[in-house]
Enzyme design. Sequence first.
Site, short mmCIF file in Angstrom:
data_model
loop_
_atom_site.label_atom_id
_atom_site.label_comp_id
_atom_site.label_asym_id
_atom_site.label_seq_id
_atom_site.Cartn_x
_atom_site.Cartn_y
_atom_site.Cartn_z
N HIS A 239 -17.18 8.14 -14.19
CA HIS A 239 -16.50 7.63 -15.27
C HIS A 239 -16.64 5.98 -14.39
O HIS A 239 -17.51 5.03 -14.60
CB HIS A 239 -14.64 7.01 -15.32
CG HIS A 239 -14.38 6.70 -15.88
ND1 HIS A 239 -13.87 7.07 -16.53
CD2 HIS A 239 -14.02 5.03 -15.19
CE1 HIS A 239 -12.68 5.66 -17.29
NE2 HIS A 239 -13.14 5.03 -16.39
N GLU A 240 -16.67 5.93 -13.04
CA GLU A 240 -16.69 4.45 -11.99
C GLU A 240 -18.64 4.22 -12.02
O GLU A 240 -18.19 3.03 -12.31
CB GLU A 240 -16.01 4.67 -10.86
CG GLU A 240 -14.53 4.98 -10.76
CD GLU A 240 -13.97 4.16 -11.38
OE1 GLU A 240 -14.21 3.01 -11.90
OE2 GLU A 240 -12.57 4.64 -11.91
N ASP B 6 -8.46 1.12 -19.27
CA ASP B 6 -9.70 0.06 -20.25
C ASP B 6 -9.40 -0.30 -21.78
O ASP B 6 -10.04 -1.13 -22.36
CB ASP B 6 -11.56 1.19 -20.56
CG ASP B 6 -11.73 1.58 -18.49
OD1 ASP B 6 -11.74 0.39 -18.18
OD2 ASP B 6 -12.29 2.59 -18.21
N THR C 190 -0.77 4.85 5.19
CA THR C 190 -1.47 3.77 5.27
C THR C 190 -1.65 2.92 6.85
O THR C 190 -2.75 2.41 6.97
CB THR C 190 -1.47 2.86 3.47
OG1 THR C 190 -0.69 2.56 3.93
CG2 THR C 190 -2.27 4.47 3.06
N GLY C 191 -0.31 3.12 7.40
CA GLY C 191 -0.20 2.36 8.60
C GLY C 191 0.39 0.90 8.25
O GLY C 191 -0.10 0.13 8.96
N HIS D 89 -19.15 2.29 -15.30
CA HIS D 89 -18.71 1.20 -14.85
C HIS D 89 -19.12 0.40 -14.43
O HIS D 89 -20.14 -0.74 -14.71
CB HIS D 89 -17.27 0.69 -14.54
CG HIS D 89 -16.11 1.34 -15.00
ND1 HIS D 89 -15.78 0.41 -16.48
CD2 HIS D 89 -15.49 2.16 -15.00
CE1 HIS D 89 -14.69 1.38 -17.11
NE2 HIS D 89 -13.78 2.20 -16.29
N GLY E 185 1.45 -1.29 0.04
CA GLY E 185 0.47 0.01 -0.24
C GLY E 185 1.00 1.30 -0.44
O GLY E 185 2.29 1.30 0.82
P1 ADP Z 1 3.08 3.66 6.56
O1 ADP Z 1 3.85 2.31 7.01
O2 ADP Z 1 2.42 2.31 6.05
O3 ADP Z 1 3.76 3.82 5.66
P2 ADP Z 1 2.98 4.55 9.20
O4 ADP Z 1 2.59 3.12 9.98
O5 ADP Z 1 4.37 4.42 9.28
O6 ADP Z 1 2.85 4.11 7.43
O7 ADP Z 1 2.16 5.27 9.19
C1 ADP Z 1 2.30 6.40 10.01
C2 ADP Z 1 0.81 6.93 11.43
O8 ADP Z 1 -0.10 7.15 9.98
C3 ADP Z 1 0.90 6.11 12.08
O9 ADP Z 1 1.77 6.39 13.58
C4 ADP Z 1 -0.33 6.68 12.88
O10 ADP Z 1 -0.36 7.85 13.36
C5 ADP Z 1 -0.97 7.68 12.07
N1 ADP Z 1 -1.73 6.25 10.77
C6 ADP Z 1 -1.85 5.43 9.62
N2 ADP Z 1 -3.07 4.92 9.28
C7 ADP Z 1 -3.49 4.58 10.64
C8 ADP Z 1 -5.52 4.23 10.76
N3 ADP Z 1 -5.37 3.41 10.05
N4 ADP Z 1 -5.39 4.22 11.82
C9 ADP Z 1 -4.59 5.20 12.64
N5 ADP Z 1 -3.84 6.27 12.54
C10 ADP Z 1 -2.89 5.70 11.51
ZN ZN Z 2 -12.10 3.22 -15.86
#
Ligand code: ADP
Ligand code: ZN
Length: 591
Positions: free
Chosen positions: A419-420, A497, A200-201, A423, A196
């Site tokens: 667009h979506e 597409d 994104t966590g 589809h 990802g």
């Molecule tokens: P990645 O490893 O995907 O680059 P991180 O885990 O380092 O992302 O995310 C950085 C910070 O963003 C986390 O420490 C948190 O504070 C915040 N964060 C990201 N996603 C979430 C989530 N789903 N819920 C809560 N906090 C999140």
């Molecule tokens: Zn498309």
Amino acid sequence: MTDVLEKARKLLARKGVALAAALLVLAIVAASIALPKLLAESVPEITYSAFSRELAEKKVTKVLVEGKGLSVTIGDRTAFVRLPSGLVSTETIDRMTAAGAEVDFTKPGFDPAHVASILVPLVLVGAVLVLLAVQTDFKPASRWPRVIRNIPDRFDNVAGQNEAKAELQEVIAFLKDSEAFTKVGARIPRGLLMIGPPGTGKTLIAKALAGEAGVSFLAVSGSDFSAPLVGVAKGRVSKLFQQARKRAPCLIFIDEIDAIGRKRGGGGSSAADREFEGTLNQLLVEMDGFNTTEGVIVIGATNRVDVLDPALLRPGRFDRQVHVGLPDIAGREAILEVHAKNVKLAPGIDLSTIARGTPGFSGADLGNLLNEAAIFAARENAAAITRDHLEAARNKIIMGLERRTLAISPEERRLVAVHEAGHALCACLVSGSDKVHSATIVPHGQALGLVMRLPEHDRFCIPVEKLEADLVVAMGGRAAEEVVFGPKKVTTGAASDIAQATDIVTRMVTEWGMSPAIGMVRVARQGENLPREVEQEIRRIIEEMYDAAKACIEENRDRLDALVDALLEHETIDGDEVRRIVAEQVERLAA
Ligand code: ADP
Ligand code: ZN
């Protein structure tokens, strides 16, 4: 109790080098003060008057003139005499000679106290330099990999990402009690990939996983393995796994695994290439070498599976993949709720409104948003974060996003939604299409949006009816753009597409004998090109499919608009919701 001991031990280990350095410096300083004195005092000191008297009595046999005074021999003992200025006048020398003393002078450098006063600071500086070298050289190595025990993170701290969390339940169960699994011969993944975009966590989820399972967390980054020295990177891979075995059950987290797991270049021969391959091979060897019963699980994080060496993805290595995507509106609101616990919001601030206003934001961006807003509030000495602070913070972060070309303008967002929706609508209404699983305008990889369809069963023979349905659905995106915005406003969004449709139609005509005009022959390419009549036939079929999609959308404009509204409102809607919206519009039309 053991906790306290453990803490003390750790503290000592961490502070050990610094402590030793401080002690050594102290010892050297003490010595540098005491040494000259010791050297000077090894000879008894007598006063100048006493010396004068001895001289007058002609008892002084020898005088050695040193830097700070005189070393005198009286009978069979020696003594030191201090001189007022450290200098001896010729008059005094004459007087001493006249009294029968043998007068001589030391070479200036040979005064032991003098030598010590030069040597000691030199030794001191040298020792400090050596210590510094020791610190920079060995400290990172001895602290690598970073090991975190008693991780406080739990899945509760991770908002949304339910699919990833569900996927990882089994891993938690295994780490908690690996015996229960191995006893019955269950095969447990050794490695899994979290895929990802940044922020994104992925790291957070991996940490929470270790926290939930109550195991140690060994964190490294792919870039740790790009050491410039030959063999260092390879050695680090071994060290990582060796440490992990020692601390099992535990979890190894390799961030940016693409830095170490890139596809091996086709026999590149530079030293750097060989070094890189050696490191990757070592990783593969280690992954194969450890036994699942050891209770070690390796998690790699990356944004790009496509660049990874396929060898890494084989069974027994990183053979499971967990997708960690950007959050939709509901996900963003949940993340904001988690982070809002740490800041003070003014009453009346609605997190769902903020969630709506932050399309394209990752979890990290949202955490940042609240943090920046808090900083704005603090600068103004405000009691709590207000809407204005949030707005200012949002603008600041959007500017950063734009630099990363991730920010989506409201116009673009609407375009993606249309667009979506095109589809999705075609997928609902064209007979023979697979059922819609979900539709989203949250970016996924290169795509700005996505309509996912799930086949009801595996197919080995695909009827032409199904192929044509897929083609109409594929054309539905561009067709909706044209119907809603006009032919001059269509965008580049349909590139994939078109590529996909061209592929299918080409095979229909040249391989599968589905074109009446060409018939059931296999048509070979002539170099890059297909015969003209084949090209024409491909074009005709695609145009026919496009017209069908356009007709479908024009006839069902209300349904399309309702889908667009729902996508703009929720960003992600599941298949049932898509079907409900489409059906509801049918009822309304009938009424
Ligand atoms: P990645 O490893 O995907 O680059 P991180 O885990 O380092 O992302 O995310 C950085 C910070 O963003 C986390 O420490 C948190 O504070 C915040 N964060 C990201 N996603 C979430 C989530 N789903 N819920 C809560 N906090 C999140
Ligand atoms: Zn498309």
